[in-house]
Design an enzyme around this catalytic site. Sequence first.
Site, PDB file in Angstrom:
ATOM      1  N   ILE A  73       0.831  -1.203   0.000  1.00 60.51           N
ATOM      2  CA  ILE A  73       0.000   0.000   0.000  1.00 60.51           C
ATOM      3  C   ILE A  73       0.865   1.252   0.000  1.00 60.51           C
ATOM      4  CG2 ILE A  73      -1.681   1.324   1.361  1.00 60.51           C
ATOM      5  CD1 ILE A  73      -2.900  -1.416   2.187  1.00 60.51           C
ATOM      6  N   GLU A  80     -13.153  -1.868  17.551  1.00 55.83           N
ATOM      7  CA  GLU A  80     -14.165  -1.589  16.523  1.00 55.83           C
ATOM      8  C   GLU A  80     -15.462  -2.301  16.896  1.00 55.83           C
ATOM      9  OE1 GLU A  80     -12.443  -2.479  12.702  1.00 55.83           O
ATOM     10  OE2 GLU A  80     -10.899  -0.939  12.947  1.00 55.83           O
ATOM     11  N   HIS A 100     -13.531   1.439   8.947  1.00 57.15           N
ATOM     12  CA  HIS A 100     -12.651   0.379   8.411  1.00 57.15           C
ATOM     13  C   HIS A 100     -13.074  -0.020   6.991  1.00 57.15           C
ATOM     14  CE1 HIS A 100      -9.755  -2.971   9.848  1.00 57.15           C
ATOM     15  NE2 HIS A 100      -9.586  -2.743   8.563  1.00 57.15           N
TER      16      HIS A 100
END
Length: 401
Positions: free
Chosen positions: A152, A259, A282
């Site tokens: 990434i 989360e 997310h």
Amino acid sequence: MPRALLVENIDVVAAELLSSAGYEVSSLRGALDESDLIAALDGVDLLGIRSKTKVTAGVLASRPQLAAVGAFCIGTDQIDLPAAAAAGVAVFNAPYSNTRSVVELAIAEIISLARRLTDRDRALHAGVWDKSAKGSHEIRGRTLGIVGYGNIGSQLSVLAESLGMRVLFYDLEDKLALGNAEACGSLEELLERAETVTLHVDGRGGNAGLFGAEQFARMRRRSLFLNLSRGFLVDHEALRDHIVSGHIAGAAIDVFPDEPRAQGDEFVSVLRGLPNVILTPHVGGSTQEAQYDIGRFVAGKLVDFTRNGTTTLSVNLPAVALHGSSAARFALLHSNVPGVLARADALVGEHGLNVDGQVLATRGELGYVVTDVSAELPAALLTGLRAMPETVRLVTFPRSA
Ligand SMILES: NC(=O)c1ccc[n+]([C@@H]2O[C@H](COP(=O)([O-])OP(=O)(O)OC[C@H]3O[C@@H](n4cnc5c(N)ncnc54)[C@H](O)[C@@H]3O)[C@@H](O)[C@H]2O)c1
């Protein structure tokens, strides 16, 4: 006909690929708990899951017919990988399929933060016309600091440069700098030089708490911060303090230490309600394009594995890349101890067969040898190979021509 079971609403391309490879495919929308999964796996050779279905040692022990599991996602924590390896069950995932989606969101957020877009948007929705250039910047010519220059980070580097940003990066490993990007010798150097800092490191244990009060304080005044990698890297109390004090001019956060488990559960965070802070649930890698590519990629790995024994990019078996062969082929997954290969080859010789080709790879306690021989495989040879004490699993493949 071999059977495949896909659960958790996997992109339809996976079922199409498996069907055209000769599988009878059943697809379910939801996740399955352990007992339902064991029941559903009766007579199933391939299983496809996403992140919610757990493939435990119990599931694997109950269904020895299962040959491979495809995790149609990035993470594989939901699968007992050592138990799968010990049972000779190959596991594949899709480590790269959503890279581009994360990069595009990061680019969108860098521009949005630099233009304070969410504040402008919120004000106008509230009926407040606040036309001003104050605090708004172009990103052209500004310096982006990328922490973690992997799949990434390095792709973000290319796109950011194409938009005119100067790119610095810091990685624990020596990485090839793409374009005009410049490697920093330390995280501290990057923090002192960059105007926007973005985290793209992996989730190794040592990265917990990587970014806290000390790192935020070291960042340049009025700089921007993004984290689309892992929630446990960042001290959100410290981030909040530095946004409230004005030292950090804005932040975009996609991942959180805690989360919510289910859709609709309350999201609790000290970052809620702060100005110029973009919070996303997310979704960095969540695009339809990524879902399609995950389906295509993982189904392709499962087909290659069952068609010719290829284990490339398997997360738990030794990696071997193979093509189809006109010879008869068998793959022997075995304990990685001395003498197994010699004994297997001796058995082949005892049956009057010649080894046409052979590839071996090892991974920890496992060895994986794929052997092509010149004639059909006699049943007695297969019985002999299966009876070797080191054999974990023996698989034979139909001739491809
Ligand atoms: N938000 C999302 O939806 C989403 C989607 C995909 C991936 N991710 C996360 O993004 C992160 C990056 O993914 P990737 O595919 O690029 O991973 P990757 O493994 O290709 O790259 C990670 C890089 O970080 C480097 N690194 C690790 N620890 C470091 C440290 N302390 N300091 C500097 N460099 C360090 C590694 O050497 C590696 O080059 C992962 O944590 C992944 O889980 C998030």
